[in-house]
Design an enzyme around this catalytic site. Structure first.
Site, mmCIF file in Angstrom:
data_model
loop_
_atom_site.group_PDB
_atom_site.id
_atom_site.type_symbol
_atom_site.label_atom_id
_atom_site.label_comp_id
_atom_site.label_asym_id
_atom_site.label_seq_id
_atom_site.Cartn_x
_atom_site.Cartn_y
_atom_site.Cartn_z
ATOM 1 N N GLU A 150 -28.790 3.074 31.093
ATOM 2 C CA GLU A 150 -30.098 2.503 30.779
ATOM 3 C C GLU A 150 -30.020 1.026 30.369
ATOM 4 O O GLU A 150 -31.032 0.327 30.413
ATOM 5 C CB GLU A 150 -30.782 3.338 29.684
ATOM 6 C CG GLU A 150 -31.200 4.706 30.197
ATOM 7 C CD GLU A 150 -31.605 5.687 29.092
ATOM 8 O OE1 GLU A 150 -32.340 6.627 29.397
ATOM 9 O OE2 GLU A 150 -31.179 5.523 27.941
ATOM 10 N N GLY A 210 -38.397 13.384 30.404
ATOM 11 C CA GLY A 210 -38.891 14.529 31.161
ATOM 12 C C GLY A 210 -40.416 14.477 31.177
ATOM 13 O O GLY A 210 -41.040 14.264 30.140
ATOM 14 N N ILE A 221 -34.897 19.288 27.241
ATOM 15 C CA ILE A 221 -35.859 20.341 27.567
ATOM 16 C C ILE A 221 -35.703 20.726 29.042
ATOM 17 O O ILE A 221 -35.812 19.887 29.925
ATOM 18 C CB ILE A 221 -37.313 19.872 27.297
ATOM 19 C CG1 ILE A 221 -37.469 19.358 25.852
ATOM 20 C CG2 ILE A 221 -38.308 20.978 27.618
ATOM 21 C CD1 ILE A 221 -37.308 20.370 24.769
ATOM 22 N N MET A 280 -35.336 12.047 23.766
ATOM 23 C CA MET A 280 -34.520 12.403 22.612
ATOM 24 C C MET A 280 -34.353 11.278 21.578
ATOM 25 O O MET A 280 -33.548 11.423 20.660
ATOM 26 C CB MET A 280 -33.135 12.894 23.097
ATOM 27 C CG MET A 280 -33.253 14.118 24.002
ATOM 28 S SD MET A 280 -31.682 14.705 24.662
ATOM 29 C CE MET A 280 -30.907 15.373 23.193
ATOM 30 N N GLU A 281 -35.103 10.175 21.727
ATOM 31 C CA GLU A 281 -34.917 9.061 20.784
ATOM 32 C C GLU A 281 -36.212 8.392 20.318
ATOM 33 O O GLU A 281 -36.290 7.926 19.168
ATOM 34 C CB GLU A 281 -34.043 7.940 21.407
ATOM 35 C CG GLU A 281 -32.638 8.325 21.761
ATOM 36 C CD GLU A 281 -32.526 9.026 23.114
ATOM 37 O OE1 GLU A 281 -33.468 8.890 23.929
ATOM 38 O OE2 GLU A 281 -31.531 9.716 23.363
ATOM 39 N N ASP A 338 -37.305 13.837 35.479
ATOM 40 C CA ASP A 338 -37.373 15.285 35.781
ATOM 41 C C ASP A 338 -38.657 15.827 35.182
ATOM 42 O O ASP A 338 -39.353 15.125 34.444
ATOM 43 C CB ASP A 338 -36.161 16.015 35.177
ATOM 44 C CG ASP A 338 -36.068 15.790 33.677
ATOM 45 O OD1 ASP A 338 -35.336 14.879 33.271
ATOM 46 O OD2 ASP A 338 -36.751 16.484 32.911
HETATM 47 N N1 ADE Z 1 -34.657 12.834 29.071
HETATM 48 C C1 ADE Z 1 -34.879 12.948 30.388
HETATM 49 N N2 ADE Z 1 -35.272 14.202 30.709
HETATM 50 C C2 ADE Z 1 -35.292 14.894 29.535
HETATM 51 C C3 ADE Z 1 -35.608 16.224 29.204
HETATM 52 N N3 ADE Z 1 -35.969 17.099 30.130
HETATM 53 N N4 ADE Z 1 -35.521 16.590 27.898
HETATM 54 C C4 ADE Z 1 -35.146 15.698 26.971
HETATM 55 N N5 ADE Z 1 -34.835 14.423 27.216
HETATM 56 C C5 ADE Z 1 -34.915 14.017 28.493
#
Ligand code: ADE
Length: 230
Positions: free
Chosen positions: A12, A78, A154, A174-175, A198
């Site tokens: 990133e 996500g 997730i 996650m941040e 995703d």
């Molecule tokens: N970052 C990218 N995809 C993610 C997901 N599905 N869950 C958590 N962090 C992510």
């Protein structure tokens, strides 16, 4: 004005580090703080590492030691909801930590106990700049809304349904919310910009690997456009 730019993973920040005119590099808390100029602006670019604790430590160092006046977080997320697809961009309007739960005391899920704020709001000027940058630099769709963060990748249909119903979230990562909380505590304006890698569903980890390069390219273009307009 000094802008702190955080990406959680090497991928990133890689392109940013290729473009920065570096004046100094420091190592603190197992993170490299790259100080210099990027697309005409004074910046500190850093890879925080994954998860809320890494991101919080990183943000506080940026504020205390590098006196950043603004924080921008770029990366992947996500997507939640059928209309948000890999390659699309989400800009945080506000952030909540979906893994905070003191509901046994009557608190709303995501509420940090004994803190006045529930959601941490991105700076409206930075959100506007990010949206304009998306419109200028990307052929992908962009969305503004709530992003939720937690120390979990997730990858389940039930969990995304829950994140959607409980938090009305459009993306999960996650941040972001921990960066947001640290900025809130220090009164530093911030924005979280994420490309969808995703759909956080079954198989999310496979899409994730596949779409990361697209996502990274996307958010780098947006950041470039944004910095040039600031
Ligand atoms: N970052 C990218 N995809 C993610 C997901 N599905 N869950 C958590 N962090 C992510």
């Amino acid at each position: 004005m000094i802008i702190g730019i955080i990406g959680a993973m090497d991928e990133e920040v890689e392109i940013l580090l290729k473009n920065i005119e570096l004046t100094k590099k420091d190592k603190k808390a197992n993170m490299e703080f790259n100080i210099g100029e990027l697309w005409g602006k004074s910046v500190v670019v850093v890879r925080s590492g994954i998860g809320k604790v890494n991101a919080a430590v990183c943000t506080q160092i940026l504020i205390d030691d590098y006196k950043v006046n603004k924080v921008i977080n770029v990366g992947v997320a996500g997507g939640i909801g059928k209309e948000i697809l890999p390659g699309d961009v989400v800009i945080g309007e506000n952030l909540v930590q979906h893994d905070v739960d003191t509901s046994v005391f009557g608190d709303k899920l995501g509420q940090i106990p004994r803190l006045e704020a529930y959601d941490f709001k991105c700076d409206s000027t930075l959100v506007k700049l990010a949206k304009e940058a998306c419109d200028n630099s990307s052929e992908h769709k962009s969305f503004i809304g709530r992003i939720v963060s937690g120390d979990q990748f997730i990858a389940s249909v039930e969990k995304i349904k829950w994140l959607n119903e409980e938090f009305d979230a459009i993306a999960c990562e996650m941040e972001g919310a921990s960066i947001a909380q640290v900025c809130y505590l220090n009164s530093v304006p911030f924005v979280i910009i994420r490309s969808i890698s995703d759909n956080a569903n079954n198989g999310a980890h496979i899409d994730y690997e596949k779409f990361i390069p697209i996502g990274v390219k996307n958010s780098t273009n947006i950041l470039k456009n944004m910095l040039q307009a600031m």
